[in-house]
Write a protein that holds these residues in place. Structure first.
Motif, PDB file in Angstrom:
ATOM      1  N   VAL A  14       0.929  -1.247   0.085  1.00 52.39           N
ATOM      2  CA  VAL A  14       0.084  -0.047   0.003  1.00 52.39           C
ATOM      3  C   VAL A  14       0.770   1.168  -0.110  1.00 52.39           C
ATOM      4  O   VAL A  14       0.359   2.366  -0.628  1.00 52.39           O
ATOM      5  CB  VAL A  14      -0.848   0.089   1.169  1.00 52.39           C
ATOM      6  CG1 VAL A  14      -1.723   1.293   1.449  1.00 52.39           C
ATOM      7  CG2 VAL A  14      -2.157  -1.254   1.054  1.00 52.39           C
ATOM      8  N   ASP A  15       1.846   1.420   0.561  1.00 50.23           N
ATOM      9  CA  ASP A  15       2.782   2.545   0.626  1.00 50.23           C
ATOM     10  C   ASP A  15       3.498   2.498  -0.960  1.00 50.23           C
ATOM     11  O   ASP A  15       3.678   3.675  -0.819  1.00 50.23           O
ATOM     12  CB  ASP A  15       3.969   2.099   1.568  1.00 50.23           C
ATOM     13  CG  ASP A  15       3.473   2.398   3.280  1.00 50.23           C
ATOM     14  OD1 ASP A  15       2.398   2.809   3.411  1.00 50.23           O
ATOM     15  OD2 ASP A  15       4.129   1.639   3.932  1.00 50.23           O
ATOM     16  N   GLY A  16       3.850   1.752  -1.259  1.00 52.23           N
ATOM     17  CA  GLY A  16       4.249   1.686  -2.691  1.00 52.23           C
ATOM     18  C   GLY A  16       3.205   2.280  -3.571  1.00 52.23           C
ATOM     19  O   GLY A  16       3.458   3.230  -4.476  1.00 52.23           O
ATOM     20  N   ALA A  55       3.436  -0.031 -10.356  1.00 50.52           N
ATOM     21  CA  ALA A  55       3.760  -1.548 -10.253  1.00 50.52           C
ATOM     22  C   ALA A  55       5.384  -1.651  -9.814  1.00 50.52           C
ATOM     23  O   ALA A  55       5.630  -2.436  -9.105  1.00 50.52           O
ATOM     24  CB  ALA A  55       3.572  -2.478 -11.672  1.00 50.52           C
ATOM     25  N   ALA A  56       5.977  -0.795 -10.543  1.00 50.70           N
ATOM     26  CA  ALA A  56       7.500  -0.478 -10.110  1.00 50.70           C
ATOM     27  C   ALA A  56       7.666  -0.100  -8.727  1.00 50.70           C
ATOM     28  O   ALA A  56       8.491  -0.655  -7.919  1.00 50.70           O
ATOM     29  CB  ALA A  56       8.013   0.284 -10.879  1.00 50.70           C
ATOM     30  N   SER A  57       6.764   0.688  -8.223  1.00 51.47           N
ATOM     31  CA  SER A  57       6.968   1.320  -6.899  1.00 51.47           C
ATOM     32  C   SER A  57       6.770   0.253  -5.700  1.00 51.47           C
ATOM     33  O   SER A  57       7.251   0.020  -4.811  1.00 51.47           O
ATOM     34  CB  SER A  57       6.066   2.430  -6.672  1.00 51.47           C
ATOM     35  OG  SER A  57       6.110   2.931  -5.244  1.00 51.47           O
ATOM     36  N   VAL A  58       5.537  -0.621  -6.152  1.00 49.57           N
ATOM     37  CA  VAL A  58       5.280  -1.754  -5.312  1.00 49.57           C
ATOM     38  C   VAL A  58       6.325  -2.582  -5.264  1.00 49.57           C
ATOM     39  O   VAL A  58       6.492  -3.302  -4.079  1.00 49.57           O
ATOM     40  CB  VAL A  58       3.810  -2.599  -5.615  1.00 49.57           C
ATOM     41  CG1 VAL A  58       3.606  -3.531  -4.772  1.00 49.57           C
ATOM     42  CG2 VAL A  58       2.842  -1.477  -5.644  1.00 49.57           C
ATOM     43  N   CYS A  59       7.023  -2.909  -6.298  1.00 49.08           N
ATOM     44  CA  CYS A  59       8.163  -3.930  -6.223  1.00 49.08           C
ATOM     45  C   CYS A  59       9.072  -3.528  -5.305  1.00 49.08           C
ATOM     46  O   CYS A  59       9.911  -4.236  -4.464  1.00 49.08           O
ATOM     47  CB  CYS A  59       8.727  -4.051  -7.578  1.00 49.08           C
ATOM     48  SG  CYS A  59       7.298  -5.250  -8.680  1.00 49.08           S
ATOM     49  N   ASP A  60       9.386  -2.037  -5.492  1.00 48.68           N
ATOM     50  CA  ASP A  60      10.810  -1.553  -4.662  1.00 48.68           C
ATOM     51  C   ASP A  60      10.146  -1.489  -3.200  1.00 48.68           C
ATOM     52  O   ASP A  60      11.309  -1.792  -2.488  1.00 48.68           O
ATOM     53  CB  ASP A  60      10.748  -0.159  -5.149  1.00 48.68           C
ATOM     54  CG  ASP A  60      11.490  -0.266  -6.620  1.00 48.68           C
ATOM     55  OD1 ASP A  60      11.925  -1.157  -7.083  1.00 48.68           O
ATOM     56  OD2 ASP A  60      11.482   0.787  -7.224  1.00 48.68           O
ATOM     57  N   VAL A  62       8.388  -3.435  -1.511  1.00 45.63           N
ATOM     58  CA  VAL A  62       8.351  -4.790  -0.967  1.00 45.63           C
ATOM     59  C   VAL A  62       9.685  -5.299  -0.846  1.00 45.63           C
ATOM     60  O   VAL A  62      10.094  -6.000   0.507  1.00 45.63           O
ATOM     61  CB  VAL A  62       7.460  -5.794  -1.905  1.00 45.63           C
ATOM     62  CG1 VAL A  62       7.723  -7.225  -1.608  1.00 45.63           C
ATOM     63  CG2 VAL A  62       6.096  -5.422  -1.719  1.00 45.63           C
ATOM     64  N   ARG A  63      10.561  -5.090  -1.554  1.00 40.15           N
ATOM     65  CA  ARG A  63      11.895  -5.479  -1.398  1.00 40.15           C
ATOM     66  C   ARG A  63      12.693  -4.754  -0.497  1.00 40.15           C
ATOM     67  O   ARG A  63      13.439  -5.283   0.391  1.00 40.15           O
ATOM     68  CB  ARG A  63      12.660  -5.417  -2.721  1.00 40.15           C
ATOM     69  CG  ARG A  63      12.330  -6.271  -4.091  1.00 40.15           C
ATOM     70  CD  ARG A  63      13.049  -6.118  -5.052  1.00 40.15           C
ATOM     71  NE  ARG A  63      14.624  -6.388  -4.910  1.00 40.15           N
ATOM     72  CZ  ARG A  63      15.425  -6.270  -5.611  1.00 40.15           C
ATOM     73  NH1 ARG A  63      15.209  -5.681  -7.028  1.00 40.15           N
ATOM     74  NH2 ARG A  63      16.791  -6.588  -5.579  1.00 40.15           N
ATOM     75  N   GLU A  64      12.259  -3.417  -0.008  1.00 37.59           N
ATOM     76  CA  GLU A  64      12.863  -2.705   0.907  1.00 37.59           C
ATOM     77  C   GLU A  64      12.417  -3.128   2.279  1.00 37.59           C
ATOM     78  O   GLU A  64      13.117  -2.918   3.505  1.00 37.59           O
ATOM     79  CB  GLU A  64      12.604  -1.260   0.765  1.00 37.59           C
ATOM     80  CG  GLU A  64      13.187  -0.565  -0.579  1.00 37.59           C
ATOM     81  CD  GLU A  64      12.902   0.955  -0.837  1.00 37.59           C
ATOM     82  OE1 GLU A  64      12.358   1.132   0.239  1.00 37.59           O
ATOM     83  OE2 GLU A  64      13.345   1.638  -1.499  1.00 37.59           O
ATOM     84  N   ALA A  65      11.104  -3.629   2.306  1.00 40.24           N
ATOM     85  CA  ALA A  65      10.516  -4.309   3.583  1.00 40.24           C
ATOM     86  C   ALA A  65      11.191  -5.785   3.875  1.00 40.24           C
ATOM     87  O   ALA A  65      11.080  -6.062   5.012  1.00 40.24           O
ATOM     88  CB  ALA A  65       9.163  -4.332   3.329  1.00 40.24           C
ATOM     89  N   GLY A  66      11.980  -6.228   3.036  1.00 41.46           N
ATOM     90  CA  GLY A  66      12.871  -7.557   3.518  1.00 41.46           C
ATOM     91  C   GLY A  66      12.259  -8.669   2.864  1.00 41.46           C
ATOM     92  O   GLY A  66      12.399  -9.591   3.218  1.00 41.46           O
ATOM     93  N   PHE A  67      11.284  -8.404   1.590  1.00 43.30           N
ATOM     94  CA  PHE A  67      10.564  -9.656   1.268  1.00 43.30           C
ATOM     95  C   PHE A  67      11.052  -9.971  -0.182  1.00 43.30           C
ATOM     96  O   PHE A  67      12.013  -9.136  -0.782  1.00 43.30           O
ATOM     97  CB  PHE A  67       8.921  -9.540   1.039  1.00 43.30           C
ATOM     98  CG  PHE A  67       8.430  -9.402   2.173  1.00 43.30           C
ATOM     99  CD1 PHE A  67       7.733 -10.359   2.799  1.00 43.30           C
ATOM    100  CD2 PHE A  67       8.162  -8.031   2.670  1.00 43.30           C
ATOM    101  CE1 PHE A  67       7.181 -10.227   4.364  1.00 43.30           C
ATOM    102  CE2 PHE A  67       7.300  -7.746   4.022  1.00 43.30           C
ATOM    103  CZ  PHE A  67       7.209  -9.134   4.926  1.00 43.30           C
ATOM    104  N   ASP A  68      10.779 -11.045  -0.708  1.00 43.25           N
ATOM    105  CA  ASP A  68      11.436 -11.505  -2.035  1.00 43.25           C
ATOM    106  C   ASP A  68      10.868 -10.617  -3.196  1.00 43.25           C
ATOM    107  O   ASP A  68       9.654  -9.764  -2.894  1.00 43.25           O
ATOM    108  CB  ASP A  68      11.114 -12.934  -2.423  1.00 43.25           C
ATOM    109  CG  ASP A  68      11.590 -14.031  -1.400  1.00 43.25           C
ATOM    110  OD1 ASP A  68      12.880 -13.551  -1.084  1.00 43.25           O
ATOM    111  OD2 ASP A  68      11.311 -14.880  -1.250  1.00 43.25           O
TER     112      ASP A  68
END
Length: 220
Positions: A14-16, A55-60, A62-68
């Motif tokens: 949601v933040d992304g 979509a790119a912001s969500v991926c970034d 999620v990865r910054e939160a420590g997920f795959d």
């Protein structure tokens, strides 16, 4: 622990979306509907360029939160992009595509209320939403009750052995005497009674007849 990770992943997705100004973000709990994922997030983008940026912001995020790194599908045309984050699936759609497919009717039986400035999700049944809105307006209009006034402290009871307070003796007013009550008597001038002597004195004296003198007796 798994539930906490799901909430953390949901928050990151949601933040992304919020970072790139996504429109009408809605989150649905799908634990009872599917065993493949636990959350479905639907958001809108006004153009192909914005949907791809979302979509790119969500991926970034999620990865910054420590997920795959999530898997992304539909990024070529940008009308409907699916970001698969594992327990959370994000659908980024243009308004016309979203209105046509109506994913809210499929997955929206149990909406999740968002925080941190995100709009509250709409209920699947409009009647229930209207009823809740009415109850909220009714509670908002209700005025708070006024606080009750504190009771006055009771006076301490006097002990049995305590001497009674002396009664206040009223000063007796001096009795008014008869002379003080009655004003000065008005004396009427009593006229003197006319006696016989007074009448005689007042009347003119009548002349008395002279007595004849006796002739001297002859001496024998």
């Amino acid at each position: 622990m798994a539930k906490r990770n799901t909430q953390k992943l949901q928050r990151a997705a949601v933040d992304g979306l919020e970072d790139v100004k996504a429109q009408d973000i809605q989150v649905f709990n799908t634990e009872a509907l599917s065993a493949l994922f636990e959350r479905v997030i639907v958001a809108s983008g006004t153009s192909n360029r914005q949907t791809k940026a979302l979509a790119a912001s969500v991926c970034d995020a999620v990865r910054e939160a420590g997920f795959d790194k999530p898997r992304v599908e539909g990024q070529e045309n940008g009308e409907w992009i699916v970001v698969d984050c594992g327990a959370v699936v994000v659908h980024v759609m243009q308004p016309s595509i979203r209105q046509y497919y109506r994913l809210e009717e499929i997955w929206g039986s149990k909406p999740v209320r968002l925080k941190f400035g995100a709009p509250a999700p709409t209920q699947a049944r409009p009647a229930a939403a209207g009823a809740k809105a009415k109850t909220k307006s009714a509670t908002a209009k209700a005025k708070p009750a006024k606080p009750a006034k504190p009771a006055k402290p009771a006076k301490p009871a006097k002990p049995d052995g305590a001497p009674a307070a002396p009664a206040r003796a009223k000063s007796a007013k001096p009795a008014k005497s008869d002379t003080s009550q009655a004003g000065p008597a008005r004396t009427r001038a009593v006229k003197p009674l006319k006696t016989e002597s007074a009448e005689a004195a007042a009347a003119p004296a009548k002349p008395r007849p002279a007595r004849p003198r006796a002739s001297p007796k002859p001496v024998a």
